[in-house]
Every structure is written in structure tokens, then in C-alpha cells.
Design a protein around this motif. Sequence first.
Motif, PDB file in Angstrom:
ATOM      1  N   GLU A   1      47.232 -33.828 -30.946  1.00 47.58           N
ATOM      2  CA  GLU A   1      46.267 -34.159 -29.901  1.00 47.58           C
ATOM      3  C   GLU A   1      46.583 -33.363 -28.637  1.00 47.58           C
ATOM      4  OE1 GLU A   1      43.457 -36.796 -29.628  1.00 47.58           O
ATOM      5  OE2 GLU A   1      43.589 -35.713 -31.520  1.00 47.58           O
ATOM      6  N   ASN A   2      45.558 -32.842 -27.995  1.00 52.83           N
ATOM      7  CA  ASN A   2      45.670 -32.083 -26.754  1.00 52.83           C
ATOM      8  C   ASN A   2      46.293 -30.694 -26.940  1.00 52.83           C
ATOM      9  OD1 ASN A   2      46.933 -32.312 -23.402  1.00 52.83           O
ATOM     10  ND2 ASN A   2      44.811 -32.192 -24.054  1.00 52.83           N
ATOM     11  N   ILE A   3      46.394 -30.240 -28.199  1.00 53.76           N
ATOM     12  CA  ILE A   3      46.854 -28.879 -28.493  1.00 53.76           C
ATOM     13  C   ILE A   3      45.635 -28.036 -28.848  1.00 53.76           C
ATOM     14  CG2 ILE A   3      48.320 -27.437 -29.938  1.00 53.76           C
ATOM     15  CD1 ILE A   3      49.830 -29.361 -28.105  1.00 53.76           C
ATOM     16  N   THR A   4      45.493 -26.900 -28.179  1.00 55.97           N
ATOM     17  CA  THR A   4      44.270 -26.102 -28.339  1.00 55.97           C
ATOM     18  C   THR A   4      44.551 -24.629 -28.624  1.00 55.97           C
ATOM     19  OG1 THR A   4      44.112 -25.680 -25.951  1.00 55.97           O
ATOM     20  CG2 THR A   4      43.027 -27.659 -26.782  1.00 55.97           C
ATOM     21  N   ASP A   5      45.717 -24.307 -29.131  1.00 56.29           N
ATOM     22  CA  ASP A   5      46.027 -22.897 -29.385  1.00 56.29           C
ATOM     23  C   ASP A   5      46.025 -22.614 -30.879  1.00 56.29           C
ATOM     24  OD1 ASP A   5      48.435 -23.896 -30.393  1.00 56.29           O
ATOM     25  OD2 ASP A   5      49.517 -23.543 -28.524  1.00 56.29           O
ATOM     26  N   GLY A   6      46.473 -21.447 -31.264  1.00 51.74           N
ATOM     27  CA  GLY A   6      46.437 -21.013 -32.653  1.00 51.74           C
ATOM     28  C   GLY A   6      47.448 -21.669 -33.560  1.00 51.74           C
ATOM     29  N   SER A   7      48.241 -22.591 -33.037  1.00 53.88           N
ATOM     30  CA  SER A   7      49.217 -23.282 -33.881  1.00 53.88           C
ATOM     31  C   SER A   7      48.576 -24.406 -34.694  1.00 53.88           C
ATOM     32  CB  SER A   7      50.353 -23.859 -33.018  1.00 53.88           C
ATOM     33  OG  SER A   7      49.860 -24.866 -32.143  1.00 53.88           O
ATOM     34  N   VAL A   8      47.305 -24.697 -34.413  1.00 52.37           N
ATOM     35  CA  VAL A   8      46.591 -25.734 -35.155  1.00 52.37           C
ATOM     36  C   VAL A   8      45.465 -25.097 -35.959  1.00 52.37           C
ATOM     37  CG1 VAL A   8      47.155 -27.523 -33.482  1.00 52.37           C
ATOM     38  CG2 VAL A   8      45.038 -26.216 -33.203  1.00 52.37           C
ATOM     39  N   LEU A   9      44.976 -25.824 -36.959  1.00 48.39           N
ATOM     40  CA  LEU A   9      43.954 -25.269 -37.847  1.00 48.39           C
ATOM     41  C   LEU A   9      42.611 -25.148 -37.150  1.00 48.39           C
ATOM     42  CD1 LEU A   9      43.654 -24.388 -40.858  1.00 48.39           C
ATOM     43  CD2 LEU A   9      42.733 -26.680 -41.293  1.00 48.39           C
ATOM     44  N   VAL A  10      42.170 -26.220 -36.511  1.00 47.34           N
ATOM     45  CA  VAL A  10      40.917 -26.253 -35.746  1.00 47.34           C
ATOM     46  C   VAL A  10      41.141 -27.138 -34.528  1.00 47.34           C
ATOM     47  CG1 VAL A  10      39.408 -25.897 -37.746  1.00 47.34           C
ATOM     48  CG2 VAL A  10      40.029 -28.233 -37.061  1.00 47.34           C
ATOM     49  N   VAL A  11      40.242 -27.053 -33.564  1.00 42.71           N
ATOM     50  CA  VAL A  11      40.374 -27.833 -32.332  1.00 42.71           C
ATOM     51  C   VAL A  11      39.115 -28.669 -32.117  1.00 42.71           C
ATOM     52  CG1 VAL A  11      40.631 -27.751 -29.822  1.00 42.71           C
ATOM     53  CG2 VAL A  11      41.920 -26.158 -31.262  1.00 42.71           C
ATOM     54  N   LYS A  12      39.276 -29.971 -32.075  1.00 46.29           N
ATOM     55  CA  LYS A  12      38.159 -30.897 -31.867  1.00 46.29           C
ATOM     56  C   LYS A  12      37.592 -30.792 -30.460  1.00 46.29           C
ATOM     57  CE  LYS A  12      37.525 -35.897 -31.211  1.00 46.29           C
ATOM     58  NZ  LYS A  12      38.161 -37.222 -31.404  1.00 46.29           N
ATOM     59  N   THR A  13      36.259 -30.800 -30.369  1.00 45.81           N
ATOM     60  CA  THR A  13      35.598 -30.857 -29.069  1.00 45.81           C
ATOM     61  C   THR A  13      34.224 -31.496 -29.230  1.00 45.81           C
ATOM     62  OG1 THR A  13      34.781 -29.597 -27.164  1.00 45.81           O
ATOM     63  CG2 THR A  13      34.673 -28.517 -29.306  1.00 45.81           C
ATOM     64  N   HIS A  14      33.829 -32.238 -28.213  1.00 41.22           N
ATOM     65  CA  HIS A  14      32.477 -32.786 -28.136  1.00 41.22           C
ATOM     66  C   HIS A  14      31.727 -32.166 -26.966  1.00 41.22           C
ATOM     67  CE1 HIS A  14      33.584 -35.668 -31.130  1.00 41.22           C
ATOM     68  NE2 HIS A  14      34.318 -36.416 -30.346  1.00 41.22           N
ATOM     69  N   GLU A  15      32.261 -31.087 -26.438  1.00 37.34           N
ATOM     70  CA  GLU A  15      31.699 -30.482 -25.232  1.00 37.34           C
ATOM     71  C   GLU A  15      30.810 -29.281 -25.565  1.00 37.34           C
ATOM     72  OE1 GLU A  15      32.387 -32.097 -22.534  1.00 37.34           O
ATOM     73  OE2 GLU A  15      33.929 -33.361 -23.422  1.00 37.34           O
ATOM     74  N   ALA A  16      30.094 -28.815 -24.540  1.00 33.63           N
ATOM     75  CA  ALA A  16      29.305 -27.594 -24.663  1.00 33.63           C
ATOM     76  C   ALA A  16      30.241 -26.396 -24.801  1.00 33.63           C
ATOM     77  CB  ALA A  16      28.419 -27.436 -23.425  1.00 33.63           C
ATOM     78  N   PRO A  17      29.742 -25.263 -25.266  1.00 35.36           N
ATOM     79  CA  PRO A  17      30.599 -24.074 -25.389  1.00 35.36           C
ATOM     80  C   PRO A  17      31.247 -23.739 -24.050  1.00 35.36           C
ATOM     81  CG  PRO A  17      28.469 -23.692 -26.421  1.00 35.36           C
ATOM     82  CD  PRO A  17      28.348 -24.985 -25.696  1.00 35.36           C
ATOM     83  N   PRO A  18      32.539 -23.429 -24.056  1.00 36.55           N
ATOM     84  CA  PRO A  18      33.214 -23.093 -22.799  1.00 36.55           C
ATOM     85  C   PRO A  18      32.685 -21.802 -22.205  1.00 36.55           C
ATOM     86  CG  PRO A  18      34.623 -22.607 -24.666  1.00 36.55           C
ATOM     87  CD  PRO A  18      33.431 -23.329 -25.211  1.00 36.55           C
ATOM     88  N   ILE A  19      32.785 -21.711 -20.902  1.00 40.57           N
ATOM     89  CA  ILE A  19      32.315 -20.504 -20.217  1.00 40.57           C
ATOM     90  C   ILE A  19      33.171 -19.303 -20.588  1.00 40.57           C
ATOM     91  CG2 ILE A  19      31.954 -19.438 -17.962  1.00 40.57           C
ATOM     92  CD1 ILE A  19      31.340 -22.205 -16.856  1.00 40.57           C
ATOM     93  N   GLY A  20      34.473 -19.519 -20.659  1.00 40.98           N
ATOM     94  CA  GLY A  20      35.377 -18.435 -21.032  1.00 40.98           C
ATOM     95  C   GLY A  20      35.214 -18.043 -22.488  1.00 40.98           C
ATOM     96  N   ARG A  21      34.874 -16.816 -22.759  1.00 46.31           N
ATOM     97  CA  ARG A  21      34.606 -16.365 -24.123  1.00 46.31           C
ATOM     98  C   ARG A  21      35.849 -16.322 -24.992  1.00 46.31           C
ATOM     99  NH1 ARG A  21      30.150 -11.448 -23.621  1.00 46.31           N
ATOM    100  NH2 ARG A  21      28.511 -12.683 -22.588  1.00 46.31           N
ATOM    101  N   ASP A  22      37.016 -16.305 -24.384  1.00 48.13           N
ATOM    102  CA  ASP A  22      38.245 -16.180 -25.158  1.00 48.13           C
ATOM    103  C   ASP A  22      38.772 -17.518 -25.663  1.00 48.13           C
ATOM    104  OD1 ASP A  22      38.241 -13.456 -24.774  1.00 48.13           O
ATOM    105  OD2 ASP A  22      39.437 -13.564 -22.934  1.00 48.13           O
TER     106      ASP A  22
END
Length: 301
Positions: A111-132
Motif C-alpha cells: 500500500e502507498n508504493i507506486t514505483d516499479g517494484s510492484v506489479l501494478v498500482v491501484k488508482t481511482h483518480e483521473a490520469p496524472p498530469i505528469g506523463r512519466d
Amino acid sequence: MPRRSLLLLAAAVVMLYFLIIMFMLSPLNGSKSTYYGHGYMNHFSYRQLPAVNWCKELRWRSPPAPHVVALVSYPGSGNTWLRYLLQQATGIVTGSIYMDHSLRVHGFPAENITDGSVLVVKTHEAPPIGRDKFKSAILLIRNPRDAILADFNRLHKGHIGTAPKSAFKKKSHEHKKTDWATYVSHELVGWESLHRLWLTRFAGAVHVVFYEALVQDTRAALQGILGFINHTISEADMNCAISFKEGIYRRKKKLQNFDPFTSEMYSALDEVRNRVLTMVVDYQKKHNESVRDNTVHQLSG
């Protein structure tokens, strides 16, 4: 300080620690996360949940993936269950942009990990502004009727409970309509907006998965997702995931002796659902994809 005061202070500290521990152990009834901006309170209770039978010991991705894949859904669409299925199939933890302490201690340590060390990242938000932030996304879509009802249940009884009939009848002091009617109207706008933004504004590739297809043919849906993220597993791993597919993270469907939706609500649900289905078909055609999962019929019923 008098001895009596010291004893009272010590008792207060012990009680505070006890309450914190009880909160952390409350199963799947996590705190009201920031992405739910409504005036509904979660129901907290302590229950003993059965242990999860993991197919293999969960691990972090090593080496970390160069790109992060978003697992997008409107709340109540089965995101937690799909994360569970992916962890069963791959043995790799899934992350989240949120911190749900109850999920963290019940099978989701990332939970609260959002980098490449996890398989996928859960979100209920709109696409982030930052493309990266995300290079690609899995978009899990559920019939808005069922998704909105499921999230209303979560708000009242946590991730696996069901709201009582009284919750659908309650009226606020400020409005003549019930809280439920106001909730449906508000969330239907959000349901459509979330899917529209990911299908039309997100620069990366989007793999659409219908919750209904995930339920009907879990194996095929998982194979499609794993192919999209370019992750290979053995047949034995898939068989194990399917054998434990129910787990404890899927709310059991409880038959109600009443229909909480009115005819006006059904009309609005149909209109919005059909607009999103059209967006999905247009997206798949635009990207030279075959219309997967019999798209037109996935959100029916």
C-alpha cells in the motif's frame, strides 16, 4: 504530579495504544480514504478473518520494472479483488497511490508504493498530469449500477459488508431527497468522467477489462492482463490462482428484499453506461484493436 494523576495518565496511554491496535486489525474496513470525498462514515468493527492461502510467498519485483502500470477503476469495481488475483498468479505485490492500513495488514503490504517494484498500482483518480507517472493502464470497468451500489456498501460496512436497508432510506436535513438518491446522481457523473478521461486523455496504452468478463472467465481475463503487461507465468501458477480465486476480498452478493434503484435512476444509468461503451469501442477501433470481451454486452443486465 500526584500518584493518582500518574495512574490516570498511564491508563489513558494504554487505552490509546489499544485503540490504535484495534484500528490496524479491523479487517477490510479501512479508514475513510482521501479519494472518497463524501459525507459518509465507514463502519468499524473487529472480526477475525481467515488467513489467505497464497499460492506462493509474496515478493517485490526484482529488478524493478522501468515502467509503472496503473490499475484504474471507479471505486466498487473490483480493484481489490483483481489485485488479489494478480498477486496469486504472479506472487508479486501490487501497489496503490493510497494508504489503506486495513488492506496493508491483510495481504497488500505494498500500500502507498507506486514505483516499479510492484506489479501494478491501484488508482481511482483521473490520469496524472505528469506523463512519466504511468506508462500504461489497465482500466477495470464495472456496470455503474453494481459499482455504485458496491461502493455505497463499502462506505457503510467496509470492503466486504452490505449496507442496511435503513441506509437507503435516510434523508439529510439539507435535501428533500434521500442520501442514497443524492449519492447515485453524484457518483454517476464521476463514473462517466473517470472512464472518459482515461480513454481519451491518457497518452499511454489502455487495456480494458470488464468486471463481468473477469467473473465469467477469470482465467482468460487474467491471461489478457498478463499479456498486456508482458509478464509470463506457468500453467501451474495460473491453475493455483484460479483454484483460490474467491479469496476474502470479493464481497459476497447478498439478495435484498427491495430494489434501491428507481426507474429514473435506471434511465440515467443506461444513458451513461451506453456512452462509456461507445468510448471503449471507439478507443479499440482507433488503436486497431479488435473489440475485446464482446464489449457491447459486458455491462448489460
